[in-house]
Design a protein around this motif. Structure first.
Motif, PDB file in Angstrom:
ATOM      1  N   THR A   1      -7.018  10.944  63.018  1.00 32.07           N
ATOM      2  CA  THR A   1      -6.280  11.507  61.890  1.00 32.07           C
ATOM      3  C   THR A   1      -6.422  13.022  61.921  1.00 32.07           C
ATOM      4  N   LEU A   2      -5.348  13.680  61.509  1.00 36.93           N
ATOM      5  CA  LEU A   2      -5.322  15.140  61.400  1.00 36.93           C
ATOM      6  C   LEU A   2      -4.806  15.497  60.011  1.00 36.93           C
ATOM      7  N   GLN A   3      -5.362  16.562  59.456  1.00 40.33           N
ATOM      8  CA  GLN A   3      -4.919  17.047  58.159  1.00 40.33           C
ATOM      9  C   GLN A   3      -5.161  18.560  58.126  1.00 40.33           C
ATOM     10  N   LEU A   4      -4.301  19.292  57.451  1.00 39.25           N
ATOM     11  CA  LEU A   4      -4.444  20.732  57.306  1.00 39.25           C
ATOM     12  C   LEU A   4      -4.848  21.070  55.878  1.00 39.25           C
ATOM     13  N   LEU A   5      -5.722  22.054  55.747  1.00 43.71           N
ATOM     14  CA  LEU A   5      -6.184  22.516  54.441  1.00 43.71           C
ATOM     15  C   LEU A   5      -6.265  24.039  54.495  1.00 43.71           C
ATOM     16  N   MET A   6      -5.581  24.695  53.588  1.00 39.01           N
ATOM     17  CA  MET A   6      -5.628  26.152  53.538  1.00 39.01           C
ATOM     18  C   MET A   6      -6.901  26.607  52.830  1.00 39.01           C
ATOM     19  N   GLY A   7      -7.467  27.696  53.337  1.00 39.08           N
ATOM     20  CA  GLY A   7      -8.621  28.320  52.705  1.00 39.08           C
ATOM     21  C   GLY A   7      -8.295  29.767  52.394  1.00 39.08           C
ATOM     22  N   ASN A   8      -8.976  30.331  51.418  1.00 41.31           N
ATOM     23  CA  ASN A   8      -8.743  31.738  51.087  1.00 41.31           C
ATOM     24  C   ASN A   8      -9.557  32.635  52.026  1.00 41.31           C
ATOM     25  N   TYR A   9      -9.690  33.872  51.668  1.00 39.98           N
ATOM     26  CA  TYR A   9     -10.381  34.846  52.520  1.00 39.98           C
ATOM     27  C   TYR A   9     -11.851  34.492  52.774  1.00 39.98           C
ATOM     28  N   LEU A  10     -12.416  33.618  51.949  1.00 43.93           N
ATOM     29  CA  LEU A  10     -13.813  33.186  52.105  1.00 43.93           C
ATOM     30  C   LEU A  10     -13.935  31.739  52.591  1.00 43.93           C
ATOM     31  N   HIS A  11     -12.852  31.161  53.089  1.00 40.53           N
ATOM     32  CA  HIS A  11     -12.807  29.767  53.566  1.00 40.53           C
ATOM     33  C   HIS A  11     -12.907  28.760  52.419  1.00 40.53           C
ATOM     34  N   ILE A  12     -12.664  29.185  51.190  1.00 38.07           N
ATOM     35  CA  ILE A  12     -12.708  28.285  50.033  1.00 38.07           C
ATOM     36  C   ILE A  12     -11.280  27.820  49.744  1.00 38.07           C
ATOM     37  N   PRO A  13     -11.050  26.501  49.648  1.00 39.45           N
ATOM     38  CA  PRO A  13      -9.717  26.027  49.288  1.00 39.45           C
ATOM     39  C   PRO A  13      -9.257  26.623  47.959  1.00 39.45           C
ATOM     40  N   HIS A  14      -7.957  26.772  47.815  1.00 40.74           N
ATOM     41  CA  HIS A  14      -7.366  27.364  46.625  1.00 40.74           C
ATOM     42  C   HIS A  14      -7.506  26.450  45.410  1.00 40.74           C
ATOM     43  N   ASP A  15      -7.369  27.088  44.230  1.00 43.33           N
ATOM     44  CA  ASP A  15      -7.300  26.327  42.995  1.00 43.33           C
ATOM     45  C   ASP A  15      -5.952  25.618  43.046  1.00 43.33           C
ATOM     46  N   LYS A  16      -5.969  24.322  43.032  1.00 46.08           N
ATOM     47  CA  LYS A  16      -4.866  23.440  43.394  1.00 46.08           C
ATOM     48  C   LYS A  16      -4.749  23.514  44.918  1.00 46.08           C
ATOM     49  N   PRO A  17      -5.633  22.765  45.597  1.00 40.46           N
ATOM     50  CA  PRO A  17      -5.717  22.844  47.058  1.00 40.46           C
ATOM     51  C   PRO A  17      -4.368  22.659  47.753  1.00 40.46           C
ATOM     52  N   ILE A  18      -4.154  23.449  48.777  1.00 48.38           N
ATOM     53  CA  ILE A  18      -2.952  23.360  49.594  1.00 48.38           C
ATOM     54  C   ILE A  18      -3.345  22.545  50.818  1.00 48.38           C
ATOM     55  N   ILE A  19      -3.023  21.254  50.761  1.00 50.87           N
ATOM     56  CA  ILE A  19      -3.466  20.310  51.786  1.00 50.87           C
ATOM     57  C   ILE A  19      -2.277  19.475  52.241  1.00 50.87           C
ATOM     58  N   SER A  20      -2.229  19.225  53.535  1.00 47.62           N
ATOM     59  CA  SER A  20      -1.111  18.455  54.090  1.00 47.62           C
ATOM     60  C   SER A  20      -1.336  16.966  53.903  1.00 47.62           C
ATOM     61  N   GLU A  21      -0.264  16.228  54.149  1.00 46.29           N
ATOM     62  CA  GLU A  21      -0.408  14.787  54.285  1.00 46.29           C
ATOM     63  C   GLU A  21      -1.263  14.548  55.532  1.00 46.29           C
ATOM     64  N   LYS A  22      -2.022  13.485  55.523  1.00 48.42           N
ATOM     65  CA  LYS A  22      -2.805  13.129  56.690  1.00 48.42           C
ATOM     66  C   LYS A  22      -1.885  12.403  57.679  1.00 48.42           C
ATOM     67  N   ILE A  23      -1.945  12.816  58.946  1.00 45.68           N
ATOM     68  CA  ILE A  23      -1.164  12.122  59.968  1.00 45.68           C
ATOM     69  C   ILE A  23      -2.125  11.387  60.902  1.00 45.68           C
ATOM     70  N   THR A  24      -1.587  10.357  61.535  1.00 51.53           N
ATOM     71  CA  THR A  24      -2.358   9.594  62.525  1.00 51.53           C
ATOM     72  C   THR A  24      -1.651   9.732  63.859  1.00 51.53           C
ATOM     73  N   ILE A  25      -2.431  10.059  64.885  1.00 54.65           N
ATOM     74  CA  ILE A  25      -1.894  10.126  66.254  1.00 54.65           C
ATOM     75  C   ILE A  25      -2.711   9.203  67.134  1.00 54.65           C
ATOM     76  N   THR A  26      -2.120   8.794  68.225  1.00 58.03           N
ATOM     77  CA  THR A  26      -2.825   7.958  69.195  1.00 58.03           C
ATOM     78  C   THR A  26      -2.928   8.746  70.498  1.00 58.03           C
ATOM     79  N   VAL A  27      -4.148   8.864  70.979  1.00 55.41           N
ATOM     80  CA  VAL A  27      -4.397   9.564  72.245  1.00 55.41           C
ATOM     81  C   VAL A  27      -4.478   8.515  73.343  1.00 55.41           C
ATOM     82  N   LYS A  28      -3.653   8.711  74.396  1.00 56.96           N
ATOM     83  CA  LYS A  28      -3.662   7.732  75.493  1.00 56.96           C
ATOM     84  C   LYS A  28      -4.660   8.115  76.561  1.00 56.96           C
TER      85      LYS A  28
END
Length: 148
Positions: free
Chosen positions: A121-148
């Motif tokens: 699974t992969l997911q993206l999460l934005m962090g501010n200048y101090l690596h702290i997620p924003h108030d109301k986190p900006i986070i992607s949907e989680k995706i699933t990939i298969t590695v062959k």
């Protein structure tokens, strides 16, 4: 003034409570407001895609800008890639850097990673200048990939 054991415990408890409250208040003041409508997503790979063990991951962002870590500019942040993360870390604190949480504090918008065969699974999460997620986190949907 003579304090009893119980009085000392009460004073110690109050002092610790004040320290905790102060630490929480100062940590919360380091959290940046999320721009209204900001969204982070994957350009590639796509959810359900089968990929080779070395895969290029491209990050998409809408409604805000990208700025390197350490640069305090309203309406910006930088990417963090969460790999096989089931439970988010405390999002009121700076995100840890480890094998499962990759930091892109240089303002990068893509990376190449190598994964073992199988589902991930992969997911993206934005962090501010101090690596702290924003108030109301900006986070992607989680995706699933298969590695062959």
């Amino acid at each position: 003034m003579h304090l009893t054991i119980n009085s000392k415990k009460v004073i110690f408890g109050l002092a610790m409570g004040l320290l905790s409250l102060t630490a929480t208040a100062s940590t919360e003041s380091l959290i940046s407001k999320a721009p209204e409508g900001a969204k982070v997503y994957f350009i590639s790979p796509q959810d359900g895609e089968t990929v080779s063990k070395t895969v290029t991951v491209k990050f998409g962002l809408q409604g805000m800008g990208v700025a390197p870590a350490g640069i305090k500019k309203e309406g910006t942040g930088h990417h963090h890639l969460l790999i096989d993360v089931d439970t988010l870390p405390d999002i009121k604190l700076p995100l840890p850097a480890n094998d499962h949480i990759k930091h892109f504090g240089g303002g990068q918008t893509e990376t190449t990673i190598t994964l073992k065969p199988g589902k991930h699974t992969l997911q993206l999460l934005m962090g501010n200048y101090l690596h702290i997620p924003h108030d109301k986190p900006i986070i992607s949907e989680k995706i699933t990939i298969t590695v062959k």
